[in-house]
Scaffold this motif. Structure first.
Motif, short mmCIF file in Angstrom:
data_model
loop_
_atom_site.label_atom_id
_atom_site.label_comp_id
_atom_site.label_asym_id
_atom_site.label_seq_id
_atom_site.Cartn_x
_atom_site.Cartn_y
_atom_site.Cartn_z
N LEU A 187 0.83 -1.20 0.00
CA LEU A 187 0.00 0.00 0.00
C LEU A 187 0.87 1.26 0.00
CD1 LEU A 187 -2.80 1.29 0.18
CD2 LEU A 187 -2.66 1.09 2.68
N VAL A 188 1.92 1.25 0.83
CA VAL A 188 2.83 2.39 0.87
C VAL A 188 3.50 2.60 -0.49
CG1 VAL A 188 4.98 3.26 1.88
CG2 VAL A 188 3.25 2.23 3.34
N GLU B 96 12.59 -1.81 1.16
CA GLU B 96 11.87 -2.73 0.27
C GLU B 96 10.93 -1.97 -0.66
OE1 GLU B 96 9.13 -6.77 0.59
OE2 GLU B 96 10.55 -6.23 2.18
N VAL B 97 10.30 -0.91 -0.15
CA VAL B 97 9.41 -0.09 -0.98
C VAL B 97 10.19 0.56 -2.11
CG1 VAL B 97 8.04 2.03 -0.99
CG2 VAL B 97 7.67 0.33 0.80
N ILE B 98 11.36 1.13 -1.79
CA ILE B 98 12.19 1.78 -2.81
C ILE B 98 12.65 0.78 -3.86
CG2 ILE B 98 14.43 2.91 -3.18
CD1 ILE B 98 14.00 4.43 -0.59
N THR B 99 13.02 -0.41 -3.42
CA THR B 99 13.48 -1.45 -4.35
C THR B 99 12.39 -1.80 -5.37
OG1 THR B 99 14.95 -2.38 -2.68
CG2 THR B 99 14.37 -3.80 -4.53
N GLU B 100 11.12 -1.78 -4.93
CA GLU B 100 10.01 -2.17 -5.80
C GLU B 100 9.50 -1.03 -6.68
OE1 GLU B 100 7.12 -3.75 -3.16
OE2 GLU B 100 8.23 -5.60 -2.77
N LEU B 101 10.01 0.19 -6.45
CA LEU B 101 9.61 1.32 -7.30
C LEU B 101 10.25 1.21 -8.67
CD1 LEU B 101 9.93 4.38 -4.85
CD2 LEU B 101 7.80 3.47 -5.83
N PRO B 102 9.66 1.85 -9.69
CA PRO B 102 10.35 1.94 -10.99
C PRO B 102 11.71 2.60 -10.82
CG PRO B 102 8.05 2.65 -11.18
CD PRO B 102 8.32 2.47 -9.71
N GLU B 103 12.70 2.20 -11.62
CA GLU B 103 14.08 2.67 -11.44
C GLU B 103 14.18 4.19 -11.48
OE1 GLU B 103 16.92 0.80 -13.93
OE2 GLU B 103 16.37 -1.23 -13.34
N ASP B 104 13.38 4.85 -12.32
CA ASP B 104 13.49 6.31 -12.44
C ASP B 104 12.95 7.04 -11.22
OD1 ASP B 104 10.93 5.45 -13.00
OD2 ASP B 104 10.50 7.07 -14.41
#
Length: 463
Positions: free
Chosen positions: A20-21, A51-59
């Protein structure tokens, strides 16, 4: 039962919360609502932010990371996987990058440097503060996958002739930048490890008592060249939160904490599983590798098996006259060699796991092989009876059916012996039993299994 259900429910809820975050953070970043994105991350734990940052799109990863405060950014950065760390470093400005790296704990920094090109590592070391440069260079000087490489020099060391009051004062001054304070290590003037003291024992002692009078002299320690897997086993065996690391002169140089050991256990388990599957092991995330690297890691043992399995073809070709007379025999060859391979794989798996966890020793090899042979014989008897009946129903030929049943019994026995004995053999020869056993077991079961089957059929059918 209730506690497990609660734990599972809690785990699912946290996973859903992270998801959700991530969705909310991605939406806010797409809307360029940076203040809202920053406020969203405030109550989230650093490990979950990573973990949230890792799952974000690379850009979006670098943008999300820059929303964090300096102290939180350092902690979050340590939790990121190496690929995300390197991707972020490429986006940072030089000084911004150095600030994060300089504030990392030495063991996490050394782990990051292991993933970077040597030229980049040399340049970064020159830019670190003298204290951090010395700490990192110390760790990088030890061999990979050893206690020296994964330890941290951030520990509390007390002098054995100090009083409890002096030790408590020292602890107040230095505790904030130490990895753990639950274990306090006692050294002499030459930094030799003399004892260990728990924080509880220190707090309840009288202020004027000397440290050497309340410390425990029975210290479990490892050397800098001890394999990291052995370090993990020691911490597990003795239920430690940390284990001290000493050099060849028994001087205290660092500690390995339980959180680092958990990373080691995961890494070693992943390596063993890849190896059992005939994959070249490595530290990279398999699912983030390019296809050419994936193919290279998988092709080696596939080629070995391809070449060795020509032995099976040679055996079948040598018995062409039998197969021409009783064509029905050919239909059961895949069943026999696949079953034998599965039985051998089961035996090798339990033995290799026992060797890995140190619950099985080479001196017990004969007893274990005998036990697996009996188990293989029992399995072969049960499977042989079932497949005999099945073969009669399929072919209506008792001679073929009995040949298949007897052969399955013999192949199961052979597979169990090979699967349990070969790991011990390769371990004794200093080879990795997980890597070496699989292709040899497959070859032995395939070639000898087909040979046994066709000769048993020739004998029973009188051909």
């Amino acid at each position: 039962m209730t506690s497990r259900s609660s734990a599972a429910s809690s785990s699912v809820s946290r996973s859903e919360l992270r998801q959700l975050v991530r969705l909310q953070l991605q939406a806010l970043l797409e809307q360029e609502n940076l203040s809202g994105a920053k406020a969203l991350l405030v109550p989230v734990l650093p490990v979950d932010i990573a973990e949230v940052i890792t799952e974000l799109p690379e850009d979006m990863q670098a943008l999300a990371f820059r929303l964090l405060s300096k102290d939180e950014a350092i902690e979050v950065f340590e939790y990121l996987d190496s690929n995300t760390q390197q991707a972020l470093l490429g986006e940072f400005k030089r000084q911004e990058f150095l600030n994060v790296v300089d504030q990392m704990s030495p063991d996490d920094r050394a782990r990051l440097f292991d993933e970077l090109p040597a030229k980049v590592v040399r340049r970064l070391l020159e830019q670190l503060s003298p204290e951090e440069r010395a700490a990192t260079a110390l760790l990088l000087g030890y061999k990979p996958d050893t206690a020296g490489r994964i330890m941290t020099p951030e520990y509390v060391a007390l002098r054995e002739n100090a009083t409890v009051a002096e030790a408590l004062e020292q602890l107040r001054r230095s505790a904030h930048d130490r990895e753990t304070i639950y274990y306090l290590y006692v050294i002499d003037d030459q930094r030799h490890l003399r004892g260990v003291l728990s924080l509880r024992d220190l707090v309840v002692a009288q202020p004027d008592q000397l440290i050497h009078n309340i410390m425990s002299r029975d210290v479990i320690s490892v050397h800098t060249d001890t394999d990291q897997e052995e370090v993990a086993q020691i911490i597990q065996r003795y239920d430690l939160l940390a284990v001290p690391v000493v050099d060849q002169e028994e001087r205290l140089v660092g500690i390995v904490t339980v959180d680092d050991v958990l990373d080691v256990v995961q890494q070693e388990t992943t390596e063993d599983i890849y190896t059992l599957g005939g994959l070249e092991s490595g530290d990279d995330n398999y699912f983030q590798m390019n296809l050419f690297t994936v193919a290279r890691k998988r092709v080696v043992w596939l080629l070995v098996l391809l070449i060795t399995n020509t032995g099976t073809s040679a055996v079948i070709q040598s018995q062409e006259d039998l197969l021409e007379q009783v064509v029905a025999l050919a239909a059961f060859i895949p069943l026999l060699i696949d079953t034998g391979g599965n039985v051998g794989s089961q035996s090798s798996t339990v033995v290799i796991r026992g060797l890995t966890t140190d619950t099985v020793q080479l001196k017990k090899a004969l007893g274990i092989v005998q036990r697996e042979a009996l188990a293989g014989g029992l399995l072969g008897l049960m499977l042989g009876l079932i497949v005999t009946v099945w073969a009669v129903l399929l072919q209506g030929n008792w001679g073929v059916a009995v040949s298949v049943g007897v052969s399955l019994f013999a192949i199961s026995l052979l597979a169990s012996v090979a699967g349990s004995a070969l790991p011990f053999l390769f371990k004794a020869w200093k080879f990795d039993p997980a890597l070496m056993s699989a292709p040899f077991i497959t070859t032995a079961v395939d070639v000898l299994g087909v040979l046994i089957y066709l000769y048993v059929a020739r004998w029973i059918l009188g051909l």
